[in-house]
Motif scaffolding. Sequence first.
Motif, PDB file in Angstrom:
ATOM      1  N   UNK A   1      -2.376   0.848   8.780  1.00 43.70           N
ATOM      2  CA  UNK A   1      -1.495  -0.298   8.543  1.00 43.70           C
ATOM      3  C   UNK A   1      -2.182  -1.595   8.945  1.00 43.70           C
ATOM      4  N   UNK A   2      -2.894  -1.583  10.086  1.00 39.38           N
ATOM      5  CA  UNK A   2      -3.631  -2.779  10.504  1.00 39.38           C
ATOM      6  C   UNK A   2      -4.668  -3.150   9.451  1.00 39.38           C
ATOM      7  N   UNK A   3      -5.396  -2.140   8.948  1.00 37.94           N
ATOM      8  CA  UNK A   3      -6.417  -2.405   7.931  1.00 37.94           C
ATOM      9  C   UNK A   3      -5.803  -2.973   6.663  1.00 37.94           C
ATOM     10  N   UNK A   4      -4.655  -2.413   6.241  1.00 43.44           N
ATOM     11  CA  UNK A   4      -4.002  -2.899   5.023  1.00 43.44           C
ATOM     12  C   UNK A   4      -3.479  -4.309   5.204  1.00 43.44           C
ATOM     13  N   UNK A   5      -2.843  -4.572   6.354  1.00 45.38           N
ATOM     14  CA  UNK A   5      -2.332  -5.919   6.607  1.00 45.38           C
ATOM     15  C   UNK A   5      -3.474  -6.919   6.719  1.00 45.38           C
ATOM     16  N   UNK A   6      -4.581  -6.493   7.342  1.00 47.56           N
ATOM     17  CA  UNK A   6      -5.730  -7.381   7.476  1.00 47.56           C
ATOM     18  C   UNK A   6      -6.319  -7.721   6.113  1.00 47.56           C
ATOM     19  N   UNK A   7      -6.279  -6.769   5.187  1.00 41.97           N
ATOM     20  CA  UNK A   7      -6.806  -7.006   3.836  1.00 41.97           C
ATOM     21  C   UNK A   7      -5.896  -7.913   3.019  1.00 41.97           C
ATOM     22  N   UNK A   8      -4.636  -8.045   3.444  1.00 36.83           N
ATOM     23  CA  UNK A   8      -3.733  -8.926   2.722  1.00 36.83           C
ATOM     24  C   UNK A   8      -2.436  -8.289   2.286  1.00 36.83           C
ATOM     25  N   UNK A   9      -2.212  -7.015   2.625  1.00 34.41           N
ATOM     26  CA  UNK A   9      -0.937  -6.380   2.279  1.00 34.41           C
ATOM     27  C   UNK A   9       0.177  -6.950   3.152  1.00 34.41           C
ATOM     28  N   UNK A  10       1.394  -6.914   2.648  1.00 32.87           N
ATOM     29  CA  UNK A  10       2.532  -7.381   3.420  1.00 32.87           C
ATOM     30  C   UNK A  10       3.538  -6.262   3.685  1.00 32.87           C
ATOM     31  N   UNK A  11       3.273  -5.072   3.116  1.00 35.19           N
ATOM     32  CA  UNK A  11       4.193  -3.959   3.323  1.00 35.19           C
ATOM     33  C   UNK A  11       3.487  -2.680   2.896  1.00 35.19           C
ATOM     34  N   UNK A  12       4.091  -1.550   3.212  1.00 28.08           N
ATOM     35  CA  UNK A  12       3.566  -0.269   2.742  1.00 28.08           C
ATOM     36  C   UNK A  12       4.727   0.626   2.333  1.00 28.08           C
ATOM     37  N   UNK A  13       4.427   1.631   1.529  1.00 28.57           N
ATOM     38  CA  UNK A  13       5.434   2.550   1.014  1.00 28.57           C
ATOM     39  C   UNK A  13       4.964   3.967   1.297  1.00 28.57           C
TER      40      UNK A  13
ATOM     41  N   UNK B   1       0.832  -1.195   0.000  1.00 27.84           N
ATOM     42  CA  UNK B   1       0.000   0.000   0.000  1.00 27.84           C
ATOM     43  C   UNK B   1       0.869   1.248   0.000  1.00 27.84           C
ATOM     44  N   UNK B   2       0.522   2.198  -0.866  1.00 27.35           N
ATOM     45  CA  UNK B   2       1.183   3.500  -0.890  1.00 27.35           C
ATOM     46  C   UNK B   2       0.362   4.452  -0.028  1.00 27.35           C
ATOM     47  N   UNK B   3       1.011   5.140   0.889  1.00 29.22           N
ATOM     48  CA  UNK B   3       0.287   6.064   1.754  1.00 29.22           C
ATOM     49  C   UNK B   3       1.156   7.266   2.076  1.00 29.22           C
ATOM     50  N   UNK B   4       0.509   8.385   2.339  1.00 28.31           N
ATOM     51  CA  UNK B   4       1.247   9.584   2.720  1.00 28.31           C
ATOM     52  C   UNK B   4       1.587   9.612   4.185  1.00 28.31           C
ATOM     53  N   UNK B   5       0.856   8.799   4.986  1.00 26.95           N
ATOM     54  CA  UNK B   5       1.101   8.753   6.433  1.00 26.95           C
ATOM     55  C   UNK B   5       0.715   7.374   6.943  1.00 26.95           C
ATOM     56  N   UNK B   6       1.621   6.733   7.671  1.00 26.27           N
ATOM     57  CA  UNK B   6       1.377   5.377   8.160  1.00 26.27           C
ATOM     58  C   UNK B   6       0.896   5.430   9.603  1.00 26.27           C
ATOM     59  N   UNK B   7      -0.419   5.413   9.803  1.00 28.91           N
ATOM     60  CA  UNK B   7      -0.983   5.328  11.143  1.00 28.91           C
ATOM     61  C   UNK B   7      -1.186   3.861  11.496  1.00 28.91           C
ATOM     62  N   UNK B   8      -1.318   3.571  12.790  1.00 28.89           N
ATOM     63  CA  UNK B   8      -1.515   2.183  13.188  1.00 28.89           C
ATOM     64  C   UNK B   8      -2.810   1.638  12.613  1.00 28.89           C
ATOM     65  N   UNK B   9      -3.865   2.471  12.556  1.00 29.69           N
ATOM     66  CA  UNK B   9      -5.148   1.999  12.043  1.00 29.69           C
ATOM     67  C   UNK B   9      -5.065   1.631  10.567  1.00 29.69           C
TER      68      UNK B   9
ATOM     69  N   UNK C   1      -2.710 -12.840   9.557  1.00 30.09           N
ATOM     70  CA  UNK C   1      -3.760 -13.431  10.387  1.00 30.09           C
ATOM     71  C   UNK C   1      -3.960 -12.616  11.662  1.00 30.09           C
ATOM     72  N   UNK C   2      -2.844 -12.236  12.287  1.00 31.57           N
ATOM     73  CA  UNK C   2      -2.932 -11.446  13.516  1.00 31.57           C
ATOM     74  C   UNK C   2      -3.592 -10.106  13.229  1.00 31.57           C
ATOM     75  N   UNK C   3      -3.223  -9.473  12.102  1.00 32.85           N
ATOM     76  CA  UNK C   3      -3.804  -8.170  11.750  1.00 32.85           C
ATOM     77  C   UNK C   3      -5.302  -8.298  11.491  1.00 32.85           C
ATOM     78  N   UNK C   4      -5.714  -9.369  10.809  1.00 26.74           N
ATOM     79  CA  UNK C   4      -7.143  -9.576  10.557  1.00 26.74           C
ATOM     80  C   UNK C   4      -7.898  -9.736  11.874  1.00 26.74           C
ATOM     81  N   UNK C   5      -7.340 -10.515  12.787  1.00 26.71           N
ATOM     82  CA  UNK C   5      -7.993 -10.726  14.074  1.00 26.71           C
ATOM     83  C   UNK C   5      -8.078  -9.419  14.864  1.00 26.71           C
ATOM     84  N   UNK C   6      -6.970  -8.636  14.830  1.00 27.45           N
ATOM     85  CA  UNK C   6      -6.972  -7.351  15.532  1.00 27.45           C
ATOM     86  C   UNK C   6      -8.012  -6.411  14.926  1.00 27.45           C
ATOM     87  N   UNK C   7      -8.093  -6.382  13.592  1.00 26.30           N
ATOM     88  CA  UNK C   7      -9.068  -5.519  12.921  1.00 26.30           C
ATOM     89  C   UNK C   7     -10.490  -5.935  13.286  1.00 26.30           C
TER      90      UNK C   7
END
Length: 322
Positions: free
Chosen positions: A107-119, A97-105, A152-158
């Motif tokens: 990043x959790x949402x992106x990882x839960x959706x299936x992303x493995x990294x962000x830029x 995921x490309x983002x201008x600001x990496x907040x915890x919310x 999996x952990x991110x999906x559960x947290x989300x």
Amino acid sequence: MDLPFETEESEGGTGGTLASTLLVVDDEPVVLDVCGRLLAREADLVVIQATSAEEALPLLQNQRIDVLITDKNLPQMSGIELIAEARRLQPALEAMMITGYASSESVIAAFAAGASDYILKPFDDLRVLRAKVRAALERRSERIKGREQARDVARQAAALLESGQDAPEPAHQALEDELRNYEQAVKSGAMTGRVAVVGSPEAVQVLNSEGFQVVELPATSPELEHCDVVILETGEPRWRMLAEILQSRAPDVLLLANPQADLADLLEAIGLRLDLVGFGSSSGTQSLPERVRMLLVRRTIQRAQTRLANALLLFHRSITRR
């Protein structure tokens, strides 16, 4: 090699190719231009682009995509929604995921959706973008278990957050701190890591002049297994045996062609699935710094991702204990 080639058909999409296919989705022309020009320089990458999720979906439905790079904020369907749909269509796909600001919310949402990294954009160091793409391709090829656990952990947290539960403020702060540490590691880690050279004093001199931490070691040294990158010159009589041993250990291995390297050495390197740097060139050592730098960036990113995955796990545990 920097990129383990994939030739098999994968889930979703059709066909197999020696090149890896990247799909970049962003509604900003400048981002598409930068990504396209940078990544298209890689001979083993095919880059296709889309300006919206709606334009990207038919591509995901009709051809294999190895890595999806999408902006978080797209005109209609969001980047996070696109990642989730892309992973449904092609489960083996890697997403960033490309983002201008990496907040915890986010990043959790992106990882839960299936992303493995962000830029983060704007891209401060284009080498980081290339290294992250290489790391994503390696993860896809090797199916690293730790990344799957992080998702999996991110999906559960989300899911827990959506159900109304929350983590205590210290857990939020710890995750935010780890996100900042991750970005700092990526930005400052390009030159960190121990590099060893076997059989080439010239390579040691060239790399030292570029600021790398380099040590020259004999082929029999047990310290080789504890290095991040090992460079073997083909003039070393035992390079084949040593390369085979190190391939199953921790270091990344580069082969450096000496002036007498011939076709047999090249074929041997191909058989071992290793890069032979400088073959057919009278100044092979001059290309070493950039190759070593890319390997160290990739390793730094992977270590930082492991720490981030651990932080996500602790965040999840803090929710479930409330």
